[in-house]
Structure formats: structure tokens, C-alpha cells
Design a protein around this motif. Structure first.
Motif, PDB file in Angstrom:
ATOM      1  N   PHE A  25       0.851  -1.186   0.000  1.00 32.22           N
ATOM      2  CA  PHE A  25       0.000   0.000   0.000  1.00 32.22           C
ATOM      3  C   PHE A  25       0.887   1.236   0.000  1.00 32.22           C
ATOM      4  O   PHE A  25       1.944   1.250   0.630  1.00 32.22           O
ATOM      5  CB  PHE A  25      -0.918   0.002   1.229  1.00 32.22           C
ATOM      6  N   TYR A  26       0.459   2.244  -0.715  1.00 28.85           N
ATOM      7  CA  TYR A  26       1.217   3.479  -0.850  1.00 28.85           C
ATOM      8  C   TYR A  26       0.334   4.665  -0.498  1.00 28.85           C
ATOM      9  O   TYR A  26      -0.874   4.636  -0.732  1.00 28.85           O
ATOM     10  CB  TYR A  26       1.690   3.660  -2.300  1.00 28.85           C
ATOM     11  N   VAL A  27       0.944   5.723   0.033  1.00 24.30           N
ATOM     12  CA  VAL A  27       0.236   6.976   0.252  1.00 24.30           C
ATOM     13  C   VAL A  27       0.590   7.868  -0.936  1.00 24.30           C
ATOM     14  O   VAL A  27       1.768   8.110  -1.217  1.00 24.30           O
ATOM     15  CB  VAL A  27       0.648   7.648   1.576  1.00 24.30           C
ATOM     16  N   VAL A  28      -0.435   8.320  -1.644  1.00 20.32           N
ATOM     17  CA  VAL A  28      -0.226   9.155  -2.822  1.00 20.32           C
ATOM     18  C   VAL A  28      -1.005  10.456  -2.687  1.00 20.32           C
ATOM     19  O   VAL A  28      -1.950  10.551  -1.911  1.00 20.32           O
ATOM     20  CB  VAL A  28      -0.649   8.424  -4.124  1.00 20.32           C
ATOM     21  N   GLN A  29      -0.569  11.441  -3.455  1.00 24.13           N
ATOM     22  CA  GLN A  29      -1.246  12.739  -3.439  1.00 24.13           C
ATOM     23  C   GLN A  29      -1.573  13.152  -4.869  1.00 24.13           C
ATOM     24  O   GLN A  29      -0.740  13.024  -5.765  1.00 24.13           O
ATOM     25  CB  GLN A  29      -0.355  13.800  -2.795  1.00 24.13           C
ATOM     26  N   ASP A  30      -2.780  13.652  -5.047  1.00 24.60           N
ATOM     27  CA  ASP A  30      -3.184  14.221  -6.324  1.00 24.60           C
ATOM     28  C   ASP A  30      -2.594  15.630  -6.364  1.00 24.60           C
ATOM     29  O   ASP A  30      -2.936  16.459  -5.516  1.00 24.60           O
ATOM     30  CB  ASP A  30      -4.706  14.278  -6.409  1.00 24.60           C
ATOM     31  N   LYS A  34      -4.343  18.321  -4.108  1.00 21.93           N
ATOM     32  CA  LYS A  34      -3.513  18.188  -2.896  1.00 21.93           C
ATOM     33  C   LYS A  34      -4.129  17.204  -1.895  1.00 21.93           C
ATOM     34  O   LYS A  34      -3.821  17.238  -0.719  1.00 21.93           O
ATOM     35  CB  LYS A  34      -3.271  19.543  -2.223  1.00 21.93           C
ATOM     36  N   THR A  35      -4.993  16.311  -2.363  1.00 21.44           N
ATOM     37  CA  THR A  35      -5.637  15.319  -1.510  1.00 21.44           C
ATOM     38  C   THR A  35      -4.796  14.043  -1.481  1.00 21.44           C
ATOM     39  O   THR A  35      -4.361  13.555  -2.517  1.00 21.44           O
ATOM     40  CB  THR A  35      -7.040  14.978  -2.050  1.00 21.44           C
ATOM     41  N   CYS A  36      -4.588  13.499  -0.280  1.00 24.09           N
ATOM     42  CA  CYS A  36      -3.838  12.251  -0.128  1.00 24.09           C
ATOM     43  C   CYS A  36      -4.803  11.080   0.005  1.00 24.09           C
ATOM     44  O   CYS A  36      -5.860  11.210   0.611  1.00 24.09           O
ATOM     45  CB  CYS A  36      -2.950  12.306   1.115  1.00 24.09           C
ATOM     46  N   THR A  37      -4.409   9.953  -0.559  1.00 20.11           N
ATOM     47  CA  THR A  37      -5.186   8.723  -0.462  1.00 20.11           C
ATOM     48  C   THR A  37      -4.240   7.532  -0.354  1.00 20.11           C
ATOM     49  O   THR A  37      -3.045   7.651  -0.622  1.00 20.11           O
ATOM     50  CB  THR A  37      -6.107   8.516  -1.681  1.00 20.11           C
ATOM     51  N   LYS A  69      -1.347  10.054   8.268  1.00 18.84           N
ATOM     52  CA  LYS A  69      -1.593  11.103   9.264  1.00 18.84           C
ATOM     53  C   LYS A  69      -0.313  11.785   9.716  1.00 18.84           C
ATOM     54  O   LYS A  69      -0.365  12.860  10.307  1.00 18.84           O
ATOM     55  CB  LYS A  69      -2.322  10.515  10.474  1.00 18.84           C
ATOM     56  N   THR A  70       0.833  11.180   9.444  1.00 19.87           N
ATOM     57  CA  THR A  70       2.118  11.757   9.866  1.00 19.87           C
ATOM     58  C   THR A  70       2.860  12.444   8.727  1.00 19.87           C
ATOM     59  O   THR A  70       3.907  13.034   8.964  1.00 19.87           O
ATOM     60  CB  THR A  70       3.029  10.667  10.471  1.00 19.87           C
ATOM     61  N   ILE A  71       2.332  12.369   7.531  1.00 20.67           N
ATOM     62  CA  ILE A  71       2.999  12.969   6.364  1.00 20.67           C
ATOM     63  C   ILE A  71       2.559  14.426   6.261  1.00 20.67           C
ATOM     64  O   ILE A  71       1.374  14.716   6.132  1.00 20.67           O
ATOM     65  CB  ILE A  71       2.672  12.178   5.078  1.00 20.67           C
ATOM     66  N   LYS A  72       3.536  15.318   6.314  1.00 18.69           N
ATOM     67  CA  LYS A  72       3.248  16.750   6.384  1.00 18.69           C
ATOM     68  C   LYS A  72       2.375  17.262   5.241  1.00 18.69           C
ATOM     69  O   LYS A  72       1.440  18.001   5.471  1.00 18.69           O
ATOM     70  CB  LYS A  72       4.559  17.537   6.435  1.00 18.69           C
TER      71      LYS A  72
END
Length: 77
Positions: A25-30, A34-37, A69-72
Motif C-alpha cells: 500500500f502506498y500513500v499518494v497525493q493528487d 492536494k488530496t492524499c489517499t 496522518k504523519t505525512i506533512k
């Protein structure tokens, strides 16, 4: 007999290998919104950017959501 054993092992590997890949699983941002998913496949296009620290690969969706939740860049909006 050896050929049957090799064939059976090859078939087993073909079904098991993709199952291991699904545990990523990866945390990505549009970049536009600027939305993370959290996604279960590493993005290959430019519509999203991996923002996990050092490209961190999480083993579970819950772990990725906690990490998000910890990614700035994900918490500053």
C-alpha cells in the motif's frame, strides 16, 4: 515424474506470487487537489505522486492510513 513436479511447482508459484504483491500500500497525493489517499498499487502515471517517506511501502491499508496522518503534505491542508 520430475517434469510433473516441476510443472506443479511452476503453477503454484504463478498463483502465489501475485498474492504477495497485493500486500503493498502506498500513500499518494493528487497534485491538483492536494488530496492524499491510500492505494494498493504503485502509481505508474503522473496523476498522483507517492508521498510516503522515502517511498515507504506499507503492509496493510490500516498501516498506510496511520502513516498518512504523519505525512506533512497530507496534514497541512
Amino acid at each position: 515424474m520430475k517434469i510433473k513436479a516441476i510443472l506443479a511447482a511452476s503453477i503454484a508459484v504463478a498463483f502465489v506470487a501475485p498474492a504477495f504483491a497485493a500486500d503493498e500500500f502506498y500513500v499518494v497525493q493528487d497534485p491538483k487537489t492536494k488530496t492524499c489517499t491510500v492505494v494498493d498499487k504503485k502509481p505508474v502515471d503522473t496523476t498522483t505522486t507517492v508521498v510516503s517517506p522515502s517511498g515507504t511501502i506499507y503492509k496493510t491499508r490500516a498501516e498506510a492510513e496511520t502513516g498518512m496522518k504523519t505525512i506533512k503534505v497530507c496534514t497541512s491542508h
